[in-house]
Write an enzyme that holds these catalytic residues in place. Structure first.
Site, short mmCIF file in Angstrom:
data_model
loop_
_atom_site.label_atom_id
_atom_site.label_comp_id
_atom_site.label_asym_id
_atom_site.label_seq_id
_atom_site.Cartn_x
_atom_site.Cartn_y
_atom_site.Cartn_z
N SER A 143 36.39 -11.12 78.29
CA SER A 143 35.03 -10.56 78.40
C SER A 143 34.78 -10.29 79.88
O SER A 143 35.39 -10.94 80.74
CB SER A 143 34.00 -11.59 77.90
OG SER A 143 32.70 -11.23 78.34
N TYR A 156 30.50 -20.09 77.60
CA TYR A 156 31.23 -18.88 77.19
C TYR A 156 31.89 -18.24 78.41
O TYR A 156 33.07 -17.90 78.39
CB TYR A 156 30.24 -17.91 76.53
CG TYR A 156 30.85 -16.61 76.08
CD1 TYR A 156 31.50 -16.51 74.85
CD2 TYR A 156 30.77 -15.46 76.87
CE1 TYR A 156 32.04 -15.29 74.43
CE2 TYR A 156 31.31 -14.26 76.46
CZ TYR A 156 31.95 -14.18 75.23
OH TYR A 156 32.49 -12.99 74.83
N LYS A 160 35.89 -17.81 79.06
CA LYS A 160 36.54 -16.49 79.17
C LYS A 160 37.25 -16.35 80.52
O LYS A 160 38.29 -15.70 80.61
CB LYS A 160 35.51 -15.38 78.96
CG LYS A 160 34.97 -15.31 77.53
CD LYS A 160 36.06 -14.95 76.52
CE LYS A 160 35.50 -14.74 75.13
NZ LYS A 160 36.52 -14.33 74.15
P1 NAD Z 1 31.95 -11.63 66.02
O1 NAD Z 1 31.13 -12.86 65.97
O2 NAD Z 1 31.64 -10.52 65.05
O3 NAD Z 1 33.49 -11.97 65.85
C1 NAD Z 1 34.07 -13.20 66.16
C2 NAD Z 1 34.94 -13.61 65.00
O4 NAD Z 1 35.62 -14.83 65.32
C3 NAD Z 1 34.14 -13.85 63.72
O5 NAD Z 1 34.77 -13.19 62.65
C4 NAD Z 1 34.21 -15.36 63.54
O6 NAD Z 1 34.17 -15.76 62.19
C5 NAD Z 1 35.57 -15.64 64.17
N1 NAD Z 1 35.73 -17.06 64.52
C6 NAD Z 1 34.87 -17.85 65.20
N2 NAD Z 1 35.38 -19.10 65.30
C7 NAD Z 1 36.59 -19.06 64.68
C8 NAD Z 1 37.59 -20.05 64.45
N3 NAD Z 1 37.46 -21.33 64.86
N4 NAD Z 1 38.71 -19.67 63.78
C9 NAD Z 1 38.86 -18.40 63.34
N5 NAD Z 1 37.94 -17.44 63.52
C10 NAD Z 1 36.82 -17.78 64.18
O7 NAD Z 1 31.83 -11.09 67.51
P2 NAD Z 1 32.65 -9.93 68.24
O8 NAD Z 1 31.69 -9.28 69.12
O9 NAD Z 1 33.41 -9.10 67.28
O10 NAD Z 1 33.67 -10.77 69.16
C11 NAD Z 1 35.08 -10.69 69.06
C12 NAD Z 1 35.68 -11.11 70.38
O11 NAD Z 1 35.30 -10.19 71.39
C13 NAD Z 1 35.21 -12.50 70.85
O12 NAD Z 1 36.28 -13.20 71.47
C14 NAD Z 1 34.14 -12.15 71.87
O13 NAD Z 1 33.98 -13.17 72.82
C15 NAD Z 1 34.74 -10.89 72.48
N6 NAD Z 1 33.77 -10.03 73.17
C16 NAD Z 1 32.77 -9.40 72.47
C17 NAD Z 1 31.88 -8.58 73.18
C18 NAD Z 1 30.76 -7.83 72.50
O14 NAD Z 1 29.91 -7.29 73.20
N7 NAD Z 1 30.72 -7.75 71.18
C19 NAD Z 1 32.02 -8.44 74.56
C20 NAD Z 1 33.04 -9.10 75.22
C21 NAD Z 1 33.92 -9.89 74.51
#
Ligand code: NAD
Length: 252
Positions: A143, A156, A160
């Site tokens: 991130s 968080y 990251k």
């Molecule tokens: P999201 O919450 O939709 O997806 C996260 C997924 O991880 C979910 O499906 C959740 O069930 C799963 N998860 C959580 N704990 C788990 C575990 N112990 N075992 C297996 N699965 C688990 O959110 P997202 O936005 O799709 O995030 C996906 C990745 O992208 C994350 O690592 C997040 O930090 C990163 N990210 C997202 C953004 C954003 O703006 N959406 C920005 C930067 C980074």
């Protein structure tokens, strides 16, 4: 160069694939005709996606139960998946509250999911690749909070930052085995998880601070993701690429 070429028949495992970016990456590689394994804690949430992936072009789809923070679950999921070529460490959670409101349990949950999970999956996959005498590719979803901070996400952000540093350290150690480890650092991407926040005044103010003045869409990550997951990055390892509409270089 066609970034989507070369995925046909390759086996890609995406963690946390039941929603958001993980689901998006699974659909993306399915369209490139990769074999796909999707992992999440609740198998029932993966059934509809598995059917979609097959329709999109994935010649083989597996859905496996996976809690990335649990070593036994990680071992079982990798055994159920069979040999993989690409590991996408996407599962992640955030505490969403100021440091003084974070309990020890919440701290543990964030660090265990975001850092221990990447560690467990990556080391297990790398062991299997080394034993098989083959290389492999790891893409960690970090991130922009690995590099700068914002309110209400202290654990968080720290987790990251650790993922970015782990990416570099593992890239260094495993280059000799033909295992490449890189990370993608998304900026703010519109997913179901944050859509209500970005409708608020605070959310709108945040969007104004992004130099490109808009949120990212999951598809904005496709180029960098396919680059890191595929052969076009054959001479890249230990790197972290930000895809953020310029947010990291916003004016202080
Ligand atoms: P999201 O919450 O939709 O997806 C996260 C997924 O991880 C979910 O499906 C959740 O069930 C799963 N998860 C959580 N704990 C788990 C575990 N112990 N075992 C297996 N699965 C688990 O959110 P997202 O936005 O799709 O995030 C996906 C990745 O992208 C994350 O690592 C997040 O930090 C990163 N990210 C997202 C953004 C954003 O703006 N959406 C920005 C930067 C980074």
């Amino acid at each position: 160069m066609d970034l989507a070429a070369g995925f046909a028949g390759r086996h890609v495992l995406v963690t946390g694939a039941s929603s958001g970016l993980g689901e998006h990456f699974a659909r993306l590689v399915a369209r490139c005709r990769a074999r796909v394994t999707i992992g999440a804690r609740r198998l029932d949430r993966l059934e509809a996606l598995a059917a979609d992936l097959a329709e999109l072009g994935a010649p083989e789809v597996r859905a496996v139960e996976l809690d990335v923070a649990n070593p036994a679950s990680v071992e079982a999921a990798l055994a159920a998946a069979g040999p993989i070529d690409v590991l996408v460490n996407n599962a992640g959670i955030s505490e969403g509250r100021p440091a003084l409101d974070v309990t020890v349990d919440l701290y543990d949950a964030v660090v265990d999911t975001n850092l221990r999970g990447v560690w467990l999956l990556s080391t297990a996959a790398a062991r299997a690749w080394r034993e098989a005498g083959q290389g492999g590719v790891i893409v960690n979803i970090a991130s922009i909070l690995a590099f700068r901070v914002a309110g209400a996400v202290p654990v968080y952000a720290a987790s990251k930052a650790a993922v970015a540093q782990l990416t570099a350290a593992l890239g260094l150690e495993w280059a000799r085995y033909g295992i490449r480890v890189n990370a993608l650092a998304p900026g703010y991407i519109a997913t179901d998880i944050n859509s209500t926040f970005f409708e608020t005044d605070a959310g709108q103010a945040m969007i104004k601070r992004i130099p490109m003045r808009r949120l990212g869409q999951p598809s904005d990550l496709d180029g960098a993701f396919l680059l890191l997951a595929g052969d076009a990055s054959a001479w890249m390892t230990g790197t972290c690429i930000a895809v953020d509409g310029g947010h990291l270089v916003s004016s202080l």
